[in-house]
Design an enzyme around this catalytic site. Structure first.
Site, PDB file in Angstrom:
ATOM      1  N   HIS A  58      10.007 -43.449  17.955  1.00  0.00           N
ATOM      2  CA  HIS A  58       9.934 -42.393  16.634  1.00  0.00           C
ATOM      3  C   HIS A  58      11.279 -42.265  16.149  1.00  0.00           C
ATOM      4  O   HIS A  58      12.255 -41.779  16.366  1.00  0.00           O
ATOM      5  CB  HIS A  58       9.801 -41.029  17.248  1.00  0.00           C
ATOM      6  CG  HIS A  58       9.370 -39.970  16.047  1.00  0.00           C
ATOM      7  ND1 HIS A  58       8.421 -39.030  16.423  1.00  0.00           N
ATOM      8  CD2 HIS A  58       9.786 -39.997  14.918  1.00  0.00           C
ATOM      9  CE1 HIS A  58       8.458 -38.198  15.100  1.00  0.00           C
ATOM     10  NE2 HIS A  58       9.445 -38.882  14.061  1.00  0.00           N
ATOM     11  N   HIS A  60      13.449 -42.945  12.086  1.00  0.00           N
ATOM     12  CA  HIS A  60      13.262 -43.323  10.763  1.00  0.00           C
ATOM     13  C   HIS A  60      14.354 -44.311   9.913  1.00  0.00           C
ATOM     14  O   HIS A  60      15.691 -44.039  10.294  1.00  0.00           O
ATOM     15  CB  HIS A  60      13.478 -42.044   9.978  1.00  0.00           C
ATOM     16  CG  HIS A  60      12.488 -40.915  10.446  1.00  0.00           C
ATOM     17  ND1 HIS A  60      11.318 -40.898   9.504  1.00  0.00           N
ATOM     18  CD2 HIS A  60      12.239 -40.105  11.500  1.00  0.00           C
ATOM     19  CE1 HIS A  60      10.537 -39.847  10.103  1.00  0.00           C
ATOM     20  NE2 HIS A  60      11.140 -39.209  11.178  1.00  0.00           N
ATOM     21  N   ARG A  62      14.724 -45.844   7.100  1.00  0.00           N
ATOM     22  CA  ARG A  62      14.748 -45.303   5.588  1.00  0.00           C
ATOM     23  C   ARG A  62      14.701 -46.527   4.653  1.00  0.00           C
ATOM     24  O   ARG A  62      14.690 -46.417   3.387  1.00  0.00           O
ATOM     25  CB  ARG A  62      16.158 -44.559   5.469  1.00  0.00           C
ATOM     26  CG  ARG A  62      16.283 -43.513   6.345  1.00  0.00           C
ATOM     27  CD  ARG A  62      15.569 -42.525   6.211  1.00  0.00           C
ATOM     28  NE  ARG A  62      15.971 -41.223   6.818  1.00  0.00           N
ATOM     29  CZ  ARG A  62      15.287 -40.092   6.991  1.00  0.00           C
ATOM     30  NH1 ARG A  62      13.785 -40.015   6.558  1.00  0.00           N
ATOM     31  NH2 ARG A  62      15.923 -38.905   7.636  1.00  0.00           N
ATOM     32  N   ASN A  92       7.334 -42.693   6.428  1.00  0.00           N
ATOM     33  CA  ASN A  92       7.823 -41.740   5.195  1.00  0.00           C
ATOM     34  C   ASN A  92       9.082 -42.268   4.379  1.00  0.00           C
ATOM     35  O   ASN A  92       9.907 -41.773   4.376  1.00  0.00           O
ATOM     36  CB  ASN A  92       7.977 -40.224   5.622  1.00  0.00           C
ATOM     37  CG  ASN A  92       9.036 -40.085   6.730  1.00  0.00           C
ATOM     38  OD1 ASN A  92       9.496 -41.133   7.300  1.00  0.00           O
ATOM     39  ND2 ASN A  92       9.620 -39.107   6.743  1.00  0.00           N
ATOM     40  N   ASP A 150       3.817 -38.817   9.733  1.00  0.00           N
ATOM     41  CA  ASP A 150       5.048 -38.200  10.066  1.00  0.00           C
ATOM     42  C   ASP A 150       6.133 -37.917   9.085  1.00  0.00           C
ATOM     43  O   ASP A 150       6.285 -38.633   7.971  1.00  0.00           O
ATOM     44  CB  ASP A 150       5.862 -39.014  11.262  1.00  0.00           C
ATOM     45  CG  ASP A 150       7.047 -38.217  11.716  1.00  0.00           C
ATOM     46  OD1 ASP A 150       6.780 -37.027  12.075  1.00  0.00           O
ATOM     47  OD2 ASP A 150       8.119 -38.712  11.456  1.00  0.00           O
ATOM     48  N   HIS A 230       7.379 -35.259  18.787  1.00  0.00           N
ATOM     49  CA  HIS A 230       8.507 -34.091  18.801  1.00  0.00           C
ATOM     50  C   HIS A 230       7.899 -32.660  18.986  1.00  0.00           C
ATOM     51  O   HIS A 230       8.263 -31.953  18.333  1.00  0.00           O
ATOM     52  CB  HIS A 230       9.356 -34.244  17.727  1.00  0.00           C
ATOM     53  CG  HIS A 230       8.722 -34.377  16.322  1.00  0.00           C
ATOM     54  ND1 HIS A 230       7.724 -33.529  15.806  1.00  0.00           N
ATOM     55  CD2 HIS A 230       8.775 -35.051  15.182  1.00  0.00           C
ATOM     56  CE1 HIS A 230       7.315 -33.783  14.560  1.00  0.00           C
ATOM     57  NE2 HIS A 230       8.076 -34.705  14.387  1.00  0.00           N
ATOM     58  N   ASN A 276      13.203 -30.414  11.837  1.00  0.00           N
ATOM     59  CA  ASN A 276      11.687 -30.262  11.949  1.00  0.00           C
ATOM     60  C   ASN A 276      10.844 -30.977  12.980  1.00  0.00           C
ATOM     61  O   ASN A 276      10.914 -32.196  12.764  1.00  0.00           O
ATOM     62  CB  ASN A 276      11.242 -30.409  10.378  1.00  0.00           C
ATOM     63  CG  ASN A 276       9.816 -29.824  10.144  1.00  0.00           C
ATOM     64  OD1 ASN A 276       9.141 -29.317  11.116  1.00  0.00           O
ATOM     65  ND2 ASN A 276       8.962 -30.333   9.151  1.00  0.00           N
ATOM     66  N   ASP A 303      13.367 -39.249  17.405  1.00  0.00           N
ATOM     67  CA  ASP A 303      13.132 -38.753  15.852  1.00  0.00           C
ATOM     68  C   ASP A 303      14.524 -38.967  15.212  1.00  0.00           C
ATOM     69  O   ASP A 303      14.854 -38.168  14.195  1.00  0.00           O
ATOM     70  CB  ASP A 303      12.772 -37.141  15.682  1.00  0.00           C
ATOM     71  CG  ASP A 303      12.404 -36.783  14.549  1.00  0.00           C
ATOM     72  OD1 ASP A 303      11.999 -37.844  13.493  1.00  0.00           O
ATOM     73  OD2 ASP A 303      11.988 -35.596  14.552  1.00  0.00           O
ATOM     74  N   HIS A 307      20.665 -38.865   7.498  1.00  0.00           N
ATOM     75  CA  HIS A 307      20.841 -38.350   6.217  1.00  0.00           C
ATOM     76  C   HIS A 307      22.398 -38.556   5.636  1.00  0.00           C
ATOM     77  O   HIS A 307      23.141 -38.419   6.700  1.00  0.00           O
ATOM     78  CB  HIS A 307      20.527 -36.922   5.965  1.00  0.00           C
ATOM     79  CG  HIS A 307      19.149 -36.276   6.301  1.00  0.00           C
ATOM     80  ND1 HIS A 307      18.215 -36.860   5.183  1.00  0.00           N
ATOM     81  CD2 HIS A 307      18.368 -36.015   7.110  1.00  0.00           C
ATOM     82  CE1 HIS A 307      16.977 -36.619   5.752  1.00  0.00           C
ATOM     83  NE2 HIS A 307      17.013 -35.850   6.900  1.00  0.00           N
TER      84      HIS A 307
HETATM   85 ZN   LIG Z   1       8.234 -35.440  12.448  1.00  0.00          ZN
END
Ligand SMILES: [Zn+2]
Length: 423
Positions: A58, A60, A62, A92, A150, A230, A276, A303, A307
């Site tokens: 899991h 990200h 980007r 995402n 997700d 998560h 989240n 997760d 940012h």
């Molecule tokens: Zn999520």
């Protein structure tokens, strides 16, 4: 060099129920039965743990679209620094991973630029908008390893049912970010004592539990497994425990921040504590740890959600959700689950970070069997170190753990017989 010889470490390979001090050889990028003659790179692992390369299902990264936060290359370096040899990206991105050409773009970029194995998921719905199924079959052929929306959650149960039926046809695991939009509304933190005191809109635990329950019922109806991402709520663990006891194939993962912190940490309105699902109450933390201890929760993940600093340096309500996690994950899990709470032992912890995610995603990894990929993580479970986000390999530094003193970390990360970090 013909290969690599890791000498004298404690070899822990849960897939083969192996836990013994010995030597491990990697030849031609694969785990070998032994070495033949000399000319091998010898690495002294005395006092260290030699484990299968860790897997985080899991993250990200980007790309495409938001490379100021992270790129596949920098995300992969963060993974390597955290001891991970394999990661699975969430869809995402911008554009979303909802068609085979984005899947191919990510796979080719990872092939060229990433120092660890990078797999990608595909979105359940087009644009992760929750309205229309994405082309699941063509994404499967392009090489996704699972489906998930997700960051979002499919609210239409009939659509989710059809997604499960398609997923089964292509033997793709379905992962779900469990969030009921009606109940959660504009919630930015756990709904409870602290949200009332701080005057911030609450995100009630039931907003997660409702979808966990929905997933249990659909997994049962479609006879198709669902993996809940998560988990943050203690009640979610109770629902899963009951469902698993009657044979429903439902699995779940827990992230470090949900067992390291509670909603009390939001007192300072620091947006590095905004994620989240949100940080919850102590009873939730206790229930998550209990779920890991008694085997309801079988997978650990980060997760990892980078940012930019300027995005997080705004009012709490306005800030994006998420924190970076790859470079603190292993240490936090060892420190909390093994050293402090004694919830599980080191071999079980390694299973939750290797063979268990590999099994869920049908990845040919997470083991030290002879002939398997030469992916290895060398760990010092007793090393004490201090988190310094300035030194992160990640392009972002949005961590709530800055300055924490943690016991346990990866010392060397090896992918296909090459050291990609440490040493
Ligand atoms: Zn999520």
């Amino acid at each position: 060099m013909k290969g690599m010889l890791l000498r004298g470490g404690r070899i822990i390979d849960p897939a083969n129920k192996r836990d013994e001090v010995g030597d491990l050889a990697i030849v031609d990028g694969k785990i070998a039965a032994g070495v033949n003659g000399d000319g091998y790179e010898e690495i002294n692992c005395t006092g260290l743990v030699v484990a299968p390369g860790l897997i985080d299902l899991h993250v990200h990264f980007r790309e495409p679209g938001q490379s100021a936060k992270e790129t596949i290359a920098t995300g992969a370096r963060a993974a390597a620094a955290g001891g991970f040899t394999t990661v699975v990206c969430m869809p995402n991105t911008s554009p979303a991973v909802d068609n085979p050409s984005v899947v191919t773009w990510i796979r080719e970029k990872a092939e060229r630029e990433a120092c660890v194995n990078v797999f990608t998921t595909g979105a359940i719905t087009k644009g992760i908008a929750g309205e229309e199924l994405a082309p699941i079959g063509s994404m499967a052929r392009a090489g996704i390893v699972a489906l998930t929306d997700d960051g979002h959650c499919v609210q239409n149960h009939e659509l989710m049912r059809r997604a499960l039926e398609y997923a089964r046809m292509f033997q793709l695991p379905v992962l779900d970010h469990c969030q009921d939009y009606g109940l959660v509304g504009k919630g930015v933190m756990h709904e409870g004592y602290w949200s009332t005191l701080l005057g911030l809109p609450g995100w009630p635990s039931a907003g997660e539990e409702l979808i966990v329950m929905r997933n249990i019922l659909l997994a049962e109806l479609c006879e198709t497994p669902i993996h809940c991402q998560h988990l943050s709520s203690g009640q979610s663990v109770r629902l899963m425990r009951e469902a698993r006891a009657r044979g429903v194939v439902i699995t779940g993962e827990v992230c470090p921040h949900h067992i390291a912190l509670t909603d009390e940490a939001l007192q300072g309105f620091d947006t590095n504590f905004k994620m989240n699902p949100p940080l919850r109450a102590q009873r939730d933390v206790d229930a998550l740890i209990q779920g890991i201890a008694d085997g309801v929760v079988t997978i650990l993940a980060s997760d990892h959600a980078p940012h930019c600093a300027y995005e997080k340096e705004v009012e709490f309500d306005m800030a994006p959700f998420g924190i970076v996690g790859l470079e603190t994950e292993l240490g936090l899990f060892i420190d909390i689950l093994v050293h402090k709470k004694k919830a599980i032992d080191l071999p079980r912890l390694i299973a939750l970070m290797t063979v268990e995610p590999a099994k869920l995603l049908r990845l040919d990894r997470g083991t030290l069997s002879v002939g398997a990929a030469g992916d290895v993580t060398v760990i010092d479970p007793g090393l004490e170190w201090k988190v310094d986000a300035e030194k992160f390999e990640s392009r972002s530094a949005n961590t709530p753990f800055q300055g924490w003193e943690i016991k346990g970390r990866a010392m060397r990360t090896i992918v296909a017989g090459n050291t990609v970090w440490g040493g």
